[in-house]
Design a protein around this motif. Structure first.
Motif, short mmCIF file in Angstrom:
data_model
loop_
_atom_site.label_atom_id
_atom_site.label_comp_id
_atom_site.label_asym_id
_atom_site.label_seq_id
_atom_site.Cartn_x
_atom_site.Cartn_y
_atom_site.Cartn_z
N CYS A 1 0.83 -1.21 -0.05
CA CYS A 1 -0.06 -0.11 0.13
C CYS A 1 0.99 1.17 -0.05
O CYS A 1 0.31 2.35 -0.28
N THR A 2 2.06 1.22 0.27
CA THR A 2 3.38 2.12 0.45
C THR A 2 2.74 3.22 1.54
O THR A 2 3.44 4.19 1.56
N ALA A 3 1.98 2.95 2.38
CA ALA A 3 1.64 3.71 3.42
C ALA A 3 2.62 3.65 4.52
O ALA A 3 2.74 4.76 5.39
N TRP A 4 3.38 2.68 4.91
CA TRP A 4 4.43 2.70 5.83
C TRP A 4 5.40 3.76 5.49
O TRP A 4 5.78 4.82 6.29
N ASN A 5 5.63 3.78 4.29
CA ASN A 5 6.53 5.02 3.93
C ASN A 5 5.95 6.26 3.93
O ASN A 5 6.59 7.27 4.24
N TYR A 6 4.81 6.34 3.49
CA TYR A 6 3.75 7.62 3.50
C TYR A 6 3.97 8.23 4.97
O TYR A 6 4.17 9.38 5.13
N TYR A 7 3.44 7.43 6.03
CA TYR A 7 3.52 7.75 7.47
C TYR A 7 4.70 8.02 7.93
O TYR A 7 5.02 8.98 9.00
N ALA A 8 5.85 7.61 7.22
CA ALA A 8 7.42 7.81 7.94
C ALA A 8 7.96 9.07 7.21
O ALA A 8 8.43 9.68 7.86
N SER A 9 7.77 9.22 5.83
CA SER A 9 8.55 10.23 5.21
C SER A 9 7.70 11.08 4.56
O SER A 9 8.17 12.25 3.99
N ALA A 10 6.37 11.01 4.27
CA ALA A 10 5.54 11.97 3.67
C ALA A 10 6.11 12.02 2.29
O ALA A 10 5.82 13.21 1.26
N THR A 11 6.71 11.19 1.64
CA THR A 11 7.33 11.46 0.35
C THR A 11 6.22 10.88 -0.74
O THR A 11 6.52 10.05 -1.63
N SER A 12 5.00 11.23 -0.60
CA SER A 12 3.98 10.91 -1.50
C SER A 12 2.88 11.87 -1.32
O SER A 12 2.87 12.64 -0.55
N ASN A 13 1.74 11.63 -1.92
CA ASN A 13 0.58 12.67 -1.77
C ASN A 13 -0.72 11.68 -1.90
O ASN A 13 -0.65 10.41 -2.22
N SER A 14 -1.88 12.38 -1.80
CA SER A 14 -3.18 11.85 -1.72
C SER A 14 -3.49 11.08 -3.17
O SER A 14 -3.91 10.03 -2.91
N ALA A 15 -3.13 11.70 -4.03
CA ALA A 15 -3.43 11.11 -5.43
C ALA A 15 -2.58 10.05 -5.71
O ALA A 15 -3.22 8.71 -5.98
N ILE B 1 12.93 4.56 0.60
CA ILE B 1 12.26 5.28 -0.26
C ILE B 1 12.72 4.45 -1.59
O ILE B 1 11.80 4.31 -2.54
N TYR B 2 14.01 4.26 -1.90
CA TYR B 2 14.43 3.51 -2.98
C TYR B 2 13.68 2.16 -3.11
O TYR B 2 13.00 1.82 -4.12
N LYS B 3 13.60 1.59 -2.14
CA LYS B 3 13.07 0.36 -1.99
C LYS B 3 11.73 0.34 -2.46
O LYS B 3 11.17 -0.51 -3.22
N ILE B 4 10.85 1.08 -1.89
CA ILE B 4 9.54 1.32 -1.92
C ILE B 4 9.14 1.67 -3.45
O ILE B 4 8.16 1.06 -4.10
#
Ligand code: SF4
Ligand code: SF4
Lengths: 398, 247
Positions: A108-122, B145-148
């Motif tokens: 779901c890539t949410a672990w990264n999103y909640y950790a680093s915010a390097t994503s967005n809603s869309a 980040i690279y991994k995901i």
């Protein structure tokens, strides 16, 4: 002893009304989805097999499909606690329900999103919808393994329901992938399936767990995020805490004891577990494990999410070095149920990937772990000497 | 607001509620810049879903794990946003937001707020604008980040190395020593991988790359981590080119 006025509480919950201004979790996301589908805004994947009805926090009925499920795996479970995922599959096989374990699935890539915010809603919504569209293409209904994926997908669903501009953006991206904007009729966590199936699971139990004392850590992203969609049961904690995990453990015959910091998170923190682990270790041991040990003295901590198992299990080692009051096995509800149903502790539950000592628990469950380890080692030998390339389901039940 | 823009080098005579920039460890910026950043936070469509004012009751603080171990408060997050205090919101963006655990215990707020959700939005704005705090937060995090972004699963079995997790006990070393065999011993066919959580189909990965590119998610890291951005762009563009897909 105070009696909890369950009927009264439930009545209030069923008639719970919020003004237009208050946009906390939607009372009936399913109805909203169907209305949007009728307007041609999205496609809803239906539950099309036998289902069990359960009650959610504010009284809405939620249906859990029993078989023909599309397993949305968890990267933390598959990567670091593989006995978690394997136990979910194993229990489903033992009960005779078919499933699909897809390769056409991303995290779901949410672990990264909640950790680093390097994503967005869309992007987050598109990742979710891509997975849901992939599930629908197979005809299997999605079952979400990770608590964070489950919570995050429920958030995504709410955002898509509320914001037409987000739907437009996601629809455009999906069109480029040759897919539609698909959401399932219900977003279902695997622990909900285990709760719904608890009596069938208990009927197949072959190990006596009545002497086992468990404490339950309910996963934040299961019942705090979009809280209205989590399962509650007036017979469990008087309907005041989520019923999943506890309902299963009790159905299996284990004794579940309460402790005062049950509402606290585990300390995972998403970024903290990876790059600020001093916080994670302190919180997990001081606010969770030590409190459980002091107040409930459990044989096992049962929980139902990737991050919680990892955090509560791995954080104990450093505290042990300081002679703190820690040292208790940490298992997912799926692993515990599988053990009760006779699963092999290493071939199925993969306990050698865990850190906190689980052997006293196995002994209490009547499992000879030394013999079990020797059996697992014999299998490993077969892989080493080239007799087999991989073990399969027949091997683990041999 | 009594706070004025002191500018770099000017004596700090800031609002008593705020930490001095010297002590806070970040360079001050003009008020107009703080207001611009706050406007970006407010412009997020989720902002209105996450904030309804604040009773100042502190329930969110009582349940907040990060408030227990850091100088951090979800009440302050909600209040600063509700009062439209661009100074305080900026201070939080450079000092506080990365301490939040994103557990969402604070959504039990009786007002219906979601301070953790506000933090998510503030973090996104910090990343998009390349704030120093965001760069700092990503130190040591780039490989994740690279991994995901490149493989579609966030954590992989081969990350379990003793030197990366020395505090997780000797079992981590056992896993890394036996990794290939122990993965091959797993009955689900999708789990025989060591560098991804499970086997992700090639066609799935291509769809994921298209999502990162079309939503601007990949470009979010252009400022905070230019080298990672360059590597990921190359990986994705090459792969898409192989497939004959135009971006
Ligand atoms: S989401 Fe953040 S602010 Fe909210 S309770 Fe958790 S750590 Fe605290
Ligand atoms: S719980 Fe809600 S109303 Fe109370 S202080 Fe926190 S944000 Fe404000």
């Amino acid at each position: 002893m105070t009696t909890i006025p369950v009927e009264e509480v439930l009545r209030k919950k069923q008639t719970f009304e919020r003004g237009d201004e208050d946009r906390r979790s939607l009372i009936d996301p399913r109805a909203e989805l169907l209305a949007l589908e009728a307007e041609g805004e999205l496609v809803v994947q239906r539950i099309d097999r036998e289902a069990v009805s359960v009650a959610t926090k504010y009284g809405r009925e939620k249906r859990i499909q029993k078989a023909h499920l599309w397993h949305h795996k968890s990267c933390g479970q598959c990567g670091h606690i593989p006995g978690y995922s394997t136990s979910i599959f194993w229990v489903m096989r033992k009960l005779g329900y078919d499933y699909h374990d897809p390769q056409d699935q991303t995290s779901c890539t949410a672990w990264n999103y909640y950790a680093s915010a390097t994503s967005n809603s869309a992007a987050q919504a598109a990742v979710a919808v891509r997975n849901f569209a992939a599930a629908r293409e197979t005809g299997y209904f999605p079952l979400i393994h990770c608590g964070t994926s489950y919570g995050h997908y429920k958030e995504v669903r709410e955002e898509l329901i509320r914001h037409p501009e987000l739907r437009d953006e996601v629809r455009k991206i999906m069109a480029r992938l040759g897919k539609e904007l698909v959401l399932p009729e219900e977003i279902v966590h695997y622990s909900e399936w285990f709760y719904a199936m608890r009596h069938e699971i208990a009927a197949k139990a072959v190990r006596d767990v009545s002497g086992v004392v468990a404490t339950v850590h309910p996963a934040c992203h299961y019942y705090k995020l979009v809280e209205g969609d989590a399962i509650y049961d007036p017979d469990i904690y008087g309907g005041q805490r989520t019923a999943v995990v506890t309902g299963l453990a009790q159905a299996l015959g284990a004794e579940v004891r309460s402790y005062s910091t049950w509402f606290d998170c585990c300390g995972f923190g998403f970024r903290h577990i990876l790059v600020q682990r001093d916080f994670t270790r302190s919180f997990a041991t001081l606010r969770k494990i030590e409190v459980m040990k002091a107040e409930a003295d459990p044989d096992v901590v049962l929980t139902h999410d990737t991050g919680c198992v990892t955090t509560l299990d791995k954080s104990q080692f450093a505290a042990q070095a300081h002679q703190r009051n820690v040292g208790v096995a940490v298992l997912s509800d799926a692993q515990f149920a599988a053990l009760a149903m006779g699963a092999h502790p290493y071939k199925v539950c993969q306990l050698h990937w865990h850190s906190a000592d689980y052997r006293p628990l196995l002994e209490k469950m009547g499992i000879d772990h030394e013999q079990a380890w020797a059996e697992f080692q014999a299998d490993i030998k077969r892989l080493e000497n080239g007799e087999k390339r991989y073990l399969d389901w027949d091997d683990v039940d041999a | 607001m009594t706070q004025t823009d002191t500018g770099p080098g000017a004596p700090a005579e800031a609002d008593a509620r705020l930490k001095l920039s010297a002590a806070a460890g970040y360079a001050d910026v003009p008020l107009a810049e703080k207001e611009r950043l706050f406007d970006e936070v407010r412009a997020d469509p989720r902002f209105g879903d996450y904030l309804y004012g604040c009773y100042e009751c502190g329930i969110c603080v009582a349940v907040c794990p990060s408030a227990r171990f850091y100088d951090f408060s979800p009440r302050r997050i909600a209040q600063a946003a509700a009062r439209e205090d661009a100074e305080l919101v900026y201070q939080q963006m450079v000092e506080d937001i990365w301490e939040c655990s994103q557990c969402f215990s604070c959504v039990r707020c009786p007002r219906g707020n979601n301070p953790g959700g506000l933090v998510t939005i503030m973090r996104e704005v910090a990343i998009n604008n390349g704030l120093a705090s965001a760069k700092e937060a990503l130190v040591g995090y780039s490989r994740i980040i690279y991994k995901i972004m490149s493989t579609g699963t966030q954590v992989s079995p081969d990350m379990l190395q003793e030197d990366a997790f020395p505090d997780w006990g000797p079992e981590t070393a056992d896993v890394s020593v036996n990794l290939d065999l122990w993965r091959r011993a797993l009955p689900p066919e999708t789990l025989h991988t060591t560098n991804t959580g499970w086997k992700v189909a090639d066609s799935t990965l291509i769809e994921l790359y298209l999502i990162w590119l079309h939503t601007g998610a990949l470009d979010m890291i252009a400022d905070v981590d230019p080298s990672l951005h360059a590597i990921l762009t190359e990986v994705m563009e090459e792969r898409l080119e192989e497939e004959g897909i135009e971006i």
